[in-house]
Design an enzyme around this catalytic site. Structure first.
Site, PDB file in Angstrom:
ATOM      1  N   HIS A  57       2.233   4.573  -3.145  1.00 21.50           N
ATOM      2  CA  HIS A  57       2.385   5.980  -3.252  1.00 21.50           C
ATOM      3  C   HIS A  57       3.333   6.654  -3.781  1.00 21.50           C
ATOM      4  O   HIS A  57       3.484   7.816  -5.244  1.00 21.50           O
ATOM      5  CB  HIS A  57       2.405   6.811  -1.794  1.00 21.50           C
ATOM      6  CG  HIS A  57       1.060   6.203  -1.078  1.00 21.50           C
ATOM      7  ND1 HIS A  57      -0.854   6.759  -1.193  1.00 21.50           N
ATOM      8  CD2 HIS A  57       0.524   5.385   0.453  1.00 21.50           C
ATOM      9  CE1 HIS A  57      -1.103   6.326  -0.885  1.00 21.50           C
ATOM     10  NE2 HIS A  57      -0.742   6.047   0.809  1.00 21.50           N
ATOM     11  N   ASP A  97      -4.739   0.761  -2.299  1.00 17.75           N
ATOM     12  CA  ASP A  97      -6.003  -0.625  -1.743  1.00 17.75           C
ATOM     13  C   ASP A  97      -5.713  -1.764  -2.604  1.00 17.75           C
ATOM     14  O   ASP A  97      -4.949  -2.296  -2.391  1.00 17.75           O
ATOM     15  CB  ASP A  97      -7.084  -0.013  -0.716  1.00 17.75           C
ATOM     16  CG  ASP A  97      -6.895   0.362  -0.056  1.00 17.75           C
ATOM     17  OD1 ASP A  97      -5.760   0.253   1.461  1.00 17.75           O
ATOM     18  OD2 ASP A  97      -7.759   0.934   0.743  1.00 17.75           O
ATOM     19  N   GLU A 140      -6.163   6.596  -1.809  1.00 19.10           N
ATOM     20  CA  GLU A 140      -6.301   5.774  -0.002  1.00 19.10           C
ATOM     21  C   GLU A 140      -6.559   4.729  -1.216  1.00 19.10           C
ATOM     22  O   GLU A 140      -6.321   3.152  -1.277  1.00 19.10           O
ATOM     23  CB  GLU A 140      -6.240   6.245   0.987  1.00 19.10           C
ATOM     24  CG  GLU A 140      -5.747   7.613   1.500  1.00 19.10           C
ATOM     25  CD  GLU A 140      -4.121   7.013   1.801  1.00 19.10           C
ATOM     26  OE1 GLU A 140      -4.105   5.957   1.390  1.00 19.10           O
ATOM     27  OE2 GLU A 140      -2.917   7.509   1.881  1.00 19.10           O
ATOM     28  N   HIS A 188       1.502  -1.215   0.340  1.00 26.17           N
ATOM     29  CA  HIS A 188      -0.300  -0.321   0.306  1.00 26.17           C
ATOM     30  C   HIS A 188       1.006   0.939  -0.375  1.00 26.17           C
ATOM     31  O   HIS A 188       0.285   2.323  -0.794  1.00 26.17           O
ATOM     32  CB  HIS A 188      -0.545  -0.216   1.369  1.00 26.17           C
ATOM     33  CG  HIS A 188      -1.910   1.364   1.482  1.00 26.17           C
ATOM     34  ND1 HIS A 188      -2.646   1.517   0.667  1.00 26.17           N
ATOM     35  CD2 HIS A 188      -1.439   2.280   1.807  1.00 26.17           C
ATOM     36  CE1 HIS A 188      -3.184   2.622   1.186  1.00 26.17           C
ATOM     37  NE2 HIS A 188      -2.690   3.129   1.766  1.00 26.17           N
ATOM     38  N   GLU A 189       1.996   1.239   1.017  1.00 20.04           N
ATOM     39  CA  GLU A 189       3.181   2.441   0.872  1.00 20.04           C
ATOM     40  C   GLU A 189       3.969   2.505  -0.556  1.00 20.04           C
ATOM     41  O   GLU A 189       3.874   3.605  -1.110  1.00 20.04           O
ATOM     42  CB  GLU A 189       3.974   2.260   2.307  1.00 20.04           C
ATOM     43  CG  GLU A 189       2.851   2.352   3.510  1.00 20.04           C
ATOM     44  CD  GLU A 189       2.503   3.577   4.244  1.00 20.04           C
ATOM     45  OE1 GLU A 189       2.489   4.565   3.199  1.00 20.04           O
ATOM     46  OE2 GLU A 189       1.464   3.686   3.991  1.00 20.04           O
TER      47      GLU A 189
END
Length: 450
Positions: free
Chosen positions: A298, A379, A375, A294-295
């Site tokens: 970004h 996901d 976000e 997930h990180e």
């Protein structure tokens, strides 16, 4: 002039009252949702399935043995936050309407330092006042609220050390930024908002390098992830995501708090992934990999640059409005400050910030929409990388459980405060994408989904 005072007070007091009402509404809504049956899978809630405590979504997914503890934590946090906000507002109004601001400006002007040094001295004083006034609330939050609910790990000595170092860092940055902004104001008085905007963009980019390498190590230790199970798990996720980053660190967050998290920071050769040691201890390997995926999204999806661009646009608008406020006389006249050629522009900047702060809070849903979209995309990327939605589902619910987060925020509170979708919505979206059981693919869309 009376109309200006009324408008000013309505803006500041009215905005604070609105957010206090939102906070109370959110706490009550979350309590009712947990206690009165909102314990089903998100898809079941949408389709109207009967709620039961046994086998319910909340009980199955959240490892919270005592819901009264979770609700108590939410009430305590909200109450402490609102008390600080109202005391802070009362102090601001006292300084403005008692003449203390005018006296402070007169004292600075009496030094005869010139525009740039006067601005630096003034803003350093403001920084000290803000830091000192926050001390009682920080003490209460750390050694009462966090202590009661088992999160605080700080000793008074460590807290004092952090406070002193934090003040020193704040003063250093305040001095540099104040000097730069006041120099721009003095050099290009008719277009200083553009110069200040350029400074903001440059500062934002510089902080992505300075923060992880200079500031964060002042407060925490960062240990590189060495060869072993954790390193192998991290490397595997990076390989799946097509990502290269040799700087992976575990931060000693447990020295201060039991809360857990992870973050990605930097760009180019300076980018790094930071895992809280509490996160490493609390999560299973596949859940930790889901958080990492997930990180990484970004960066892979250019969210970092998009957010910098969004912040730059927002700051440009705010600085233009501030320019209009500062160049006019009425803001100075309201609080007994000099107008004309000798007006204290640094005081005008502070007053403009007081006007813009509530306006920024009231327009926060606009900025939040971009973050929410990022976000959701992150996901989805994590599900693709992991090939399964359950690691992310497990990670999200474990994080919420360990941190005693409110899984059911009020929709209006969510609109103004949430930069991440609520956990139930994220679980539903992840399971729908992964085709997991209970993904709710045949149900109506969630009321708060974009």
């Amino acid at each position: 002039m009376l109309a200006f005072h009324v408008a000013f007070l309505v803006l500041l007091v009215g905005t604070e009252a609105f957010f206090t009402w939102l906070a109370a509404l959110n706490v009550r809504y979350g309590a009712e949702a947990i206690r009165e049956g909102d314990r089903r899978e998100p898809s079941d809630r949408e389709s109207g399935a009967t709620a039961t405590r046994e086998g319910g979504w909340f009980d199955d997914r959240f490892d919270v043995e005592d819901t009264d503890e979770l609700l108590g934590y939410q009430r305590a946090r909200a109450g402490a936050s609102q008390l600080e906000a109202w005391v802070g507002l009362a102090l601001v109004l006292l300084v403005l309407y008692s003449g203390l601001l005018a006296d402070a400006v007169a004292a600075v002007e009496s030094l005869g330092l010139g525009t740039v040094p006067s601005g630096v001295v003034f803003f350093l004083g403001v920084a000290v006042v803000l830091q000192v006034s926050s001390v009682p609330f920080d003490l209460f939050d750390t050694f009462v609220v966090e202590e009661i609910f088992g999160f605080n790990e700080q000793s008074p000595r460590l807290w004092l050390r952090d406070t002193v170092v934090g003040l020193a860092v704040a003063l250093a940055f305040t001095a540099v930024l104040a000097a730069a902004v006041m120099w721009v104001v003095e050099s290009v008085p008719s277009l200083w908002w553009l110069g200040a905007w350029a400074l903001f963009v440059a500062f934002s980019l510089a902080m992505m390098v300075i923060y992880p390498r200079v500031i964060a190590p002042l407060f925490n230790d960062f240990e590189p992830v060495e060869a072993g199970e954790l390193h192998d798990a991290v490397t595997e996720v990076f390989d799946r995501a097509g990502f290269e980053c040799s700087q992976i660190y575990v931060m000693d967050a447990s020295r201060r708090s039991g809360h857990s998290n992870a973050y990605f920071v930097g760009f180019g050769a300076t980018k790094r992934v930071v895992l809280f040691d509490t996160l490493v201890e609390q999560m299973e390997t596949d859940e930790l990999q889901g958080v990492l995926a997930h990180e990484l999204a970004h960066w892979k999806k250019a969210h970092i640059w998009k957010r910098i661009g969004s912040s730059a646009v927002q700051m440009g608008i705010l600085l233009f409005v501030a320019f209009q406020l500062v160049t006019g006389p009425w803001l100075y006249e309201m609080f007994g400050l000099a107008t004309g050629a000798g007006k204290p522009v640094y005081a005008g900047l502070l007053l403009a910030a007081l006007v813009l702060q509530p306006l920024s809070r009231l327009t926060s849903p606009i900025e939040n929409r971009l973050s929410l979209a990022h976000e959701r995309e992150a996901d989805a990327f994590a599900v693709e990388v992991m090939g399964d939605g359950e690691p992310m589902v497990g990670a999200l619910t474990r994080l919420a459980s360990e941190n005693l987060s409110n899984p059911f925020p009020h929709p209006l509170y969510e609109t103004f405060h949430y930069t991440h979708p609520p956990i139930p919505e994220r679980v539903r979206a992840i399971r729908r994408q992964a085709g997991s059981p209970g993904d709710g693919s045949d149900d109506a869309p969630a009321a708060n989904a974009d």
